[in-house]
Design a protein around this motif. Structure first.
Motif, PDB file in Angstrom:
ATOM      1  N   PRO A  15       0.842  35.973 -35.048  1.00 56.69           N
ATOM      2  CA  PRO A  15       0.249  35.836 -36.390  1.00 56.69           C
ATOM      3  C   PRO A  15       0.924  36.686 -37.463  1.00 56.69           C
ATOM      4  CG  PRO A  15      -1.462  35.989 -34.724  1.00 56.69           C
ATOM      5  CD  PRO A  15      -0.167  36.269 -34.020  1.00 56.69           C
ATOM      6  N   GLN A  16       1.394  37.873 -37.097  1.00 55.85           N
ATOM      7  CA  GLN A  16       1.989  38.741 -38.105  1.00 55.85           C
ATOM      8  C   GLN A  16       3.301  38.182 -38.659  1.00 55.85           C
ATOM      9  OE1 GLN A  16       1.483  39.453 -34.941  1.00 55.85           O
ATOM     10  NE2 GLN A  16       3.243  40.477 -33.964  1.00 55.85           N
ATOM     11  N   TRP A  17       3.921  37.267 -37.936  1.00 53.76           N
ATOM     12  CA  TRP A  17       5.170  36.666 -38.426  1.00 53.76           C
ATOM     13  C   TRP A  17       4.907  35.749 -39.623  1.00 53.76           C
ATOM     14  CZ3 TRP A  17       8.605  34.804 -33.728  1.00 53.76           C
ATOM     15  CH2 TRP A  17       8.882  35.915 -32.895  1.00 53.76           C
ATOM     16  N   LEU A  18       3.729  35.129 -39.645  1.00 51.67           N
ATOM     17  CA  LEU A  18       3.436  34.142 -40.679  1.00 51.67           C
ATOM     18  C   LEU A  18       2.562  34.691 -41.799  1.00 51.67           C
ATOM     19  CD1 LEU A  18       2.730  31.120 -38.295  1.00 51.67           C
ATOM     20  CD2 LEU A  18       4.834  31.575 -39.568  1.00 51.67           C
ATOM     21  N   GLY A  19       1.767  35.676 -41.503  1.00 54.38           N
ATOM     22  CA  GLY A  19       0.920  36.269 -42.527  1.00 54.38           C
ATOM     23  C   GLY A  19      -0.442  35.607 -42.634  1.00 54.38           C
ATOM     24  N   GLN A  20      -1.411  36.348 -43.126  1.00 55.60           N
ATOM     25  CA  GLN A  20      -2.798  35.888 -43.174  1.00 55.60           C
ATOM     26  C   GLN A  20      -2.972  34.651 -44.040  1.00 55.60           C
ATOM     27  OE1 GLN A  20      -5.537  38.802 -44.705  1.00 55.60           O
ATOM     28  NE2 GLN A  20      -7.351  37.631 -44.113  1.00 55.60           N
ATOM     29  N   GLN A  21      -2.273  34.592 -45.182  1.00 53.66           N
ATOM     30  CA  GLN A  21      -2.462  33.471 -46.097  1.00 53.66           C
ATOM     31  C   GLN A  21      -2.051  32.142 -45.467  1.00 53.66           C
ATOM     32  OE1 GLN A  21      -4.070  33.821 -48.988  1.00 53.66           O
ATOM     33  NE2 GLN A  21      -4.061  31.573 -49.147  1.00 53.66           N
ATOM     34  N   PHE A  22      -1.042  32.160 -44.608  1.00 49.82           N
ATOM     35  CA  PHE A  22      -0.621  30.942 -43.919  1.00 49.82           C
ATOM     36  C   PHE A  22      -1.786  30.361 -43.130  1.00 49.82           C
ATOM     37  CE2 PHE A  22       0.947  28.499 -40.372  1.00 49.82           C
ATOM     38  CZ  PHE A  22       2.019  27.781 -40.895  1.00 49.82           C
ATOM     39  N   TYR A  23      -2.505  31.201 -42.422  1.00 47.59           N
ATOM     40  CA  TYR A  23      -3.622  30.748 -41.596  1.00 47.59           C
ATOM     41  C   TYR A  23      -4.806  30.302 -42.452  1.00 47.59           C
ATOM     42  CZ  TYR A  23      -1.072  32.453 -37.588  1.00 47.59           C
ATOM     43  OH  TYR A  23      -0.113  32.626 -36.628  1.00 47.59           O
TER      44      TYR A  23
END
Length: 423
Positions: A208-216
């Motif tokens: 998850p840290q690769w994409l960031g919270q906003q992506f999710y």
């Protein structure tokens, strides 16, 4: 720099920090040269492009003969996509001091040996055909956004120009699958070949840290509000355009054991005209469960009657009944004279519509894509034609339906029992 020094240079960074878990197996396969063609399909955030860039940089630094060509359909997009992605990989691997970045012409050069990464757009095919390297050979090819290319014929032409003069090759095809099964790229992966590995990835296997919270946040919002769009955009699924004629398809392998148990086998034949292929089908109709299993085909253009009979006899060793298109009585008579048990299909008004509706009403149409790649392609890609208002025409298209016609002929007795005639 020796080969051992090269290996040290690219192994100082943990690959688990750069490659998502879904790519571990395929990384080992690439390293072992297990396949030549790697088709990487997936949705947003699946990190497939990151994986390809890491593999190319690492592969070139451990093979002094390897060069690479990276492509987009439109050359204008190369700088902001594949070029920047490869620069990212170089930086993440901690080897920026060993690579020279060039913007005009666009390129990357491995300083210790002069190995090169070239960038080409398929909108200028002459530049691709004339691509040469002074040292080694072009080992790596990368088609980014593969679905933007014009089709497999274009890709084959490029491969034929570039895959030569070396011992081993690695070709990456990365793309987000289009919605429609009719898209050439979706149809192509149905056909399996031993030197091709097909890989599906999604953001769900990415740390998850690769994409960031906003992506999710964006992904979950789309999942809640437009689930079909979410499946296509984020999961890379072929969700369809809404115009699919057959929504009861199951494209999966049928085992030898299953086939041995089939006791209601049917055969149908659609004759080829000019550039259209002859299509012969073998299927099993499980009436109790309302399932149709399609597990045999002959699909060829410009096939002579004698050769067609030979191929059919090789499959139909017990010379069981074949129902064929009645529009070719002379061909049927010739095949009868050569020993086939073949009868003409019975035709009547609205027979095509009734036959297709019968197939639509089945619980499932199971097609083996290995044994019947053309059948799987035609059934999957058979869609209603769009109209000018954004909807679909009611008529069934009379194109790319040779296998569908052959299947209708094969099970005509079942369709007729429902009170319709087949055509």
């Amino acid at each position: 720099m020796t080969i051992s020094q090269r290996v040290i240079a690219v192994s100082s960074v943990k690959l688990t920090e750069l490659i998502a878990p879904s790519f571990y197996t395929i990384h080992r396969d690439v390293k072992a040269l297990g396949h030549t063609h790697y088709w990487l399909k997936g949705g947003r955030g699946s990190t497939k492009s990151s994986f390809v860039s890491i593999e190319i940089i690492m592969g070139m630094m451990t093979d002094p003969q390897a060069n690479a060509v990276c492509m987009r359909k439109v050359g204008l997009y190369l700088k902001e996509s594949v070029y920047e992605q490869l620069v990212w990989a170089i930086e993440k691997l901690g080897v920026s001091h060993l690579w020279e970045e060039r913007l005009s012409p666009l390129g990357l050069i491995y300083r210790p040996t002069g190995q090169r990464i070239l960038f080409r757009g398929a909108d200028k095919p002459k530049k691709i055909k004339s691509t040469k390297v002074s040292k080694g050979y072009i080992k790596y090819l990368w088609y980014e956004e593969l679905d933007e290319f014009d089709g497999m014929e274009e890709v084959r032409t490029i491969n034929q120009s570039l895959i030569r003069g070396g011992d081993s090759f690695v070709v990456f095809y990365s793309y987000n699958p289009p919605k429609s099964a009719r898209s050439w790229v979706n149809a192509e992966v149905i056909e399996q070949r031993p030197d091709r590995l097909i890989h599906q990835s999604t953001y769900l296997s990415v740390p998850p840290q690769w994409l960031g919270q906003q992506f999710y946040i964006e992904a979950e919002h789309l999942k809640a509000t437009k689930p079909e769009a979410y499946e296509h955009e984020y999961l890379g699924k072929v969700t369809g355009t809404g115009g699919e004629v057959f929504i009861n398809l199951q494209i999966q392998e049928i085992s030898d054991e299953e086939i041995k148990a089939f006791d209601h086998i049917k055969r149908g034949l659609d004759f080829g005209y000019a550039v259209d292929p002859l299509h012969y089908t073998v299927c099993h109709h499980n009436k109790g469960k309302r399932r149709l299993y399609i597990f045999g085909e002959i699909h060829k253009v410009a096939l002579s009657t004698t050769e067609a009979v030979r191929l059919i006899k090789a499959e139909n060793r017990l010379n069981q009944r074949i129902t064929a298109d009645s529009e070719e009585p002379r061909t049927i008579a010739t095949m009868k004279a050569e020993g086939l048990y073949i009868v003409p299909a019975k035709k009547g008004p609205d027979s095509v519509e009734h036959g297709i509706k019968y197939l639509q009403d089945l619980e499932a149409i199971i097609i083996d894509p290995v044994r019947c790649p053309n059948t799987a392609r035609e059934f999957s890609g058979y869609e209603y034609e769009p109209d000018k208002d954004g909807g679909f025409k009611a008529d069934y298209p009379d194109k790319d339906n040779h296998s569908i016609d052959a299947v209708r002929y094969a099970i005509e007795d079942e369709i007729i029992r429902r009170g319709v005639r087949l055509g």
